[in-house]
Enzyme design. Structure first.
Site, PDB file in Angstrom:
ATOM      1  N   LYS A  70       0.804  -1.227   0.000  1.00 26.97           N
ATOM      2  CA  LYS A  70       0.000   0.000   0.000  1.00 26.97           C
ATOM      3  C   LYS A  70       0.841   1.283   0.000  1.00 26.97           C
ATOM      4  O   LYS A  70       0.383   2.315  -0.508  1.00 26.97           O
ATOM      5  CB  LYS A  70      -0.965   0.011   1.192  1.00 26.97           C
ATOM      6  N   ASP A 106     -10.437   3.585   1.417  1.00 24.59           N
ATOM      7  CA  ASP A 106     -10.767   3.129   2.782  1.00 24.59           C
ATOM      8  C   ASP A 106     -11.449   4.236   3.583  1.00 24.59           C
ATOM      9  O   ASP A 106     -12.272   3.958   4.464  1.00 24.59           O
ATOM     10  CB  ASP A 106      -9.497   2.692   3.526  1.00 24.59           C
ATOM     11  N   LEU A 228     -13.587  -2.544  12.941  1.00 25.09           N
ATOM     12  CA  LEU A 228     -13.183  -2.755  11.546  1.00 25.09           C
ATOM     13  C   LEU A 228     -13.158  -4.233  11.175  1.00 25.09           C
ATOM     14  O   LEU A 228     -13.128  -4.588   9.993  1.00 25.09           O
ATOM     15  CB  LEU A 228     -11.805  -2.117  11.296  1.00 25.09           C
TER      16      LEU A 228
END
Ligand code: NAP
Length: 286
Positions: A70, A106, A228
């Site tokens: 990422k 996100d 989450l």
């Protein structure tokens, strides 16, 4: 049907076999009846550069990025959105005439279920458990909501300090504070939003919660508890928070909504969010 015309999308990661993205994206592609296919693309860290060059060579339309690429993907992009720069990570890439562009969906995913709630965000103090990758999207999201303060709780002082330092110069910096876990007793009574970004309580550790019940009892009724984690659903943390009168949000919705936001970038049309959610619920049997 995959034909000679089919356009390719995918997800890169190492490992990538656990990724749920192929399930929800291919369900959406089938529902929309568009000529795309979404593939798992395992890429080891040492192979990132040749993989990206290969994606350009074969005309891949776009891809998601999961652990551990990422951050590493960023030097390969000609354009990075402000939100991805703020988070410091990219999870969605698409082709442009100039090269690859990247963003981070996100934050949109995290915010989607919160935006359904009517809350006085400027009066809300947010508590975030954990200071890893997902916590960064949560800090960006809470900042966008306009939360009064953001308290990030971690177990490693050096990592916490680096986390805090990484926001210096951003809007988040003025409202962000870092804490060790023992500060939770002080933070919980006034928290309006508490977000678990640690893996504590996930599948195969369902009997664990990041917050002891004795502490969770300090949570005010009406506070929002957000986990989450998407399996199990609900987690022990959410079950116990609901018993305290909290509003619970589980991680599946963030997962679905970050995927929907990515698909809309690639296809340039609305994503079938219900289809994507249902495909994951069926696949995960939740
Ligand atoms: P990460 O970068 O590894 O961060 C995990 C954080 O949790 C770190 O701060 C870590 O602390 C802390 N932690 C781990 N075990 C702990 C323990 N036993 N006690 C206290 N703190 C602990 O992982 P991530 O990418 O942020 O992901 C975190 C969780 O969010 C995972 O469960 C993931 O599945 C979930 N997630 C969900 C979505 C979604 O769409 N719903 C998206 C992203 C992530 P140290 O740094 O000190 O080790």
């Amino acid at each position: 049907m995959i034909t000679g015309q089919t356009k390719l999308l995918g997800v890169i990661g190492h490992p990538v076999s656990h990724s749920l993205s192929p399930v929800m994206h291919n369900a959406a592609i089938a529902h929309l009846d568009v000529d795309f296919a979404y593939l798992p693309l395992p890429v080891q860290p040492k192979d990132l550069a040749p993989a990206i060059a290969g994606f350009a060579a074969i005309g891949l339309q776009g891809f998601n990025i999961t652990i551990p690429h990422k951050q590493a993907i960023m030097p390969f992009l000609t354009e990075i959105s402000p939100v991805a720069q703020a988070v410091g990570a990219v999870n969605t890439v698409w082709r442009t005439e100039q090269g690859w562009s990247g963003t981070n969906t996100d934050v949109i995913g995290f915010l989607a279920p919160l935006k359904q709630l009517d809350q006085p965000w400027t009066e809300i103090d947010a508590v975030i458990l954990g200071n890893g990758g997902a916590a960064r999207a949560v800090v960006a999201g809470c900042t966008e909501l306009g939360c009064r303060s953001i308290h990030v709780v971690g177990r490693d002082l050096a990592k916490l300090a680096a986390f805090h330092q990484s926001w210096v110069g951003s809007t988040a910096a003025s409202i962000l504070q870092i804490h060790e876990w023992h500060d939770l007793a002080k933070l919980l009574p006034t928290a309006g939003l508490i977000v678990n970004t640690t893996p504590i309580g996930m599948h195969s550790h369902e009997d664990q919660s990041p917050v002891d019940l004795s502490l969770l009892k300090m949570l005010q009724p009406g506070a929002i508890a957000y986990d989450l984690i998407y399996v199990p659903q609900p987690t022990l943390f959410l079950q116990q928070a609901v018993q305290r009168g909290a509003i619970a949000i589980h991680g599946l919705e963030m997962l679905v909504q970050q995927g929907a936001a990515a698909l809309e970038i690639w296809l340039q049309q609305p994503a079938p969010v219900d289809v994507m959610r249902r495909s994951l619920q069926q696949y995960l049997k939740i």
